[in-house]
Design a protein around this motif. Structure first.
Motif, short mmCIF file in Angstrom:
data_model
loop_
_atom_site.label_atom_id
_atom_site.label_comp_id
_atom_site.label_asym_id
_atom_site.label_seq_id
_atom_site.Cartn_x
_atom_site.Cartn_y
_atom_site.Cartn_z
N LEU A 174 -1.33 10.97 -0.54
CA LEU A 174 -1.83 9.65 -0.17
C LEU A 174 -1.29 8.55 -1.08
O LEU A 174 -1.29 7.37 -0.70
N LYS A 175 -0.88 8.93 -2.27
CA LYS A 175 -0.38 7.96 -3.25
C LYS A 175 1.15 7.96 -3.35
O LYS A 175 1.72 7.41 -4.28
N ALA A 176 1.79 8.58 -2.38
CA ALA A 176 3.26 8.69 -2.43
C ALA A 176 3.94 7.33 -2.41
O ALA A 176 5.07 7.18 -2.90
N ASP A 177 3.25 6.34 -1.87
CA ASP A 177 3.85 5.00 -1.81
C ASP A 177 3.20 4.04 -2.80
O ASP A 177 3.40 2.82 -2.71
N GLU A 178 2.43 4.57 -3.74
CA GLU A 178 1.73 3.72 -4.72
C GLU A 178 2.75 3.15 -5.71
O GLU A 178 3.33 3.87 -6.53
N ALA A 179 2.97 1.83 -5.62
CA ALA A 179 4.02 1.20 -6.42
C ALA A 179 3.83 1.40 -7.92
O ALA A 179 4.80 1.61 -8.66
#
Length: 328
Positions: free
Chosen positions: A243-248
């Motif tokens: 879910l955090k794969a795109d967390e900048a």
């Protein structure tokens, strides 16, 4: 060891004479008591000031407070001060008061206690916990310490139960998996070339709130690492949930640290989440009850231990797993 026994009362004087015969030491008594076969003093303080550095060890048969006040101005440093012990006139105890290790007061207390029928009182932490201090080790090896301050620092690690290795001159078997926090080098070489190698064996699992700033992620990692006296150089991977794969903030932090970012699927986390303390609230939100711990474990080789389960900082959680490379 050249010993002196000091007394200031009649009863202690006669007791000191007996102790002196057993320990083969000089015995000092006050002249007014006229105790034969002793060194009789007109003034205790002046004689002690003159003789203090001339003996390897002193046994005072008197109150501890008196001794402390009398020797306070005479003591200099633990590497040169003589051993100082205090015995009570009631023939119960003998206390190691000063220079327990390098001065030999602890050993003398045990030896005198056995010969005189007294109970030895030793309060140095390394001795009462059954561990050896660096200055004691140096004494036993008839060596000389490079630094009392460094010896104290390494001894504190020993007392605290940390791993400390001794590097001997040759034929050393070094356990590379021990991760010592202190090292004692025994060598007669003045210049010793050393180099530090940081093993890449720390896996960081990270969970965080949505939209967390890079600065907070970096600060949280730094604080978690420093809390356990670890090095950022030893971080091998950073892991988080899919879910955090795109967390900048996480992506940017991994780039700044130049560490591999591993994405763990929630399906894989479900297989191990029951091994960790989780939250029903988190499970309702994202489908798994915990993130940082299972991510750290699943991104590792699975052979090791957690150094930090959950370090919580400003909206993020950091778990630190230390990989082991020991195949046994």
């Amino acid at each position: 060891m050249k010993l002196a026994v000091w007394t200031v009362t009649r009863g202690a004087g006669h007791l000191g004479k007996k102790y002196g015969e057993i320990l083969q030491s000089d015995v000092f008594t006050l002249k007014k008591f006229q105790i034969e076969d002793t060194i009789q003093m007109d003034d205790f303080t002046s004689v002690l000031n003159e003789k203090f550095s001339q003996y390897d060890g002193h046994i005072f048969i008197m109150a501890t407070g008196i001794v402390i006040r009398k020797i306070a101005s005479l003591i200099k440093s633990k590497d040169i001060d003589p051993a100082v012990l205090v015995a009570d006139e009631g023939e119960n105890f003998i206390i190691s008061l000063l220079s327990g290790h390098l001065g030999g007061a602890n050993d003398l207390a045990n030896e005198a206690a056995e010969k005189l029928g007294l109970l030895p009182i030793i309060t140095t932490s390394s001795d009462v916990t059954g561990k050896i201090a660096v200055d004691t080790l140096s004494q036993k090896m008839q060596g000389e310490l490079e630094s009392l301050e460094k010896a104290k620092n390494v001894t504190s690690l020993i007392v605290d139960g940390k791993e400390v290795n001794i590097l001997l001159p040759k034929n050393v078997k070094f356990n590379s998996d021990a991760n010592e926090e202190g090292i004692i080098v025994v060598s007669n070489r003045e210049k010793i070339e050393t180099v530090r190698i940081y093993p890449k064996n720390l896996i960081l699992g990270i969970g965080c709130r949505r939209g967390i700033e890079t600065e907070i992620i970096m600060e949280g990692i730094r604080k978690a690492i420093e809390a356990h006296n670890l090095s950022i150089k030893s971080i091998k991977k950073i892991a988080t949930v899919d879910l955090k794969a795109d967390e900048a903030g996480i992506i940017e932090s991994s780039k700044l640290l130049k560490k591999e970012l591993v994405i763990i699927s929630r399906e894989d986390i479900k297989k191990v989440e029951d091994r960790f303390e989780g939250s029903e609230f988190v499970k309702k939100q994202i489908g798994v009850s915990c993130v940082s711990e299972p991510c750290a474990l699943l991104a590792s080789n699975g052979k090791g231990k957690f150094i930090e389960n959950k370090f919580i900082y400003n909206g993020m959680t950091v778990s630190i797993y230390e990989e082991s490379f020991n195949d046994e």
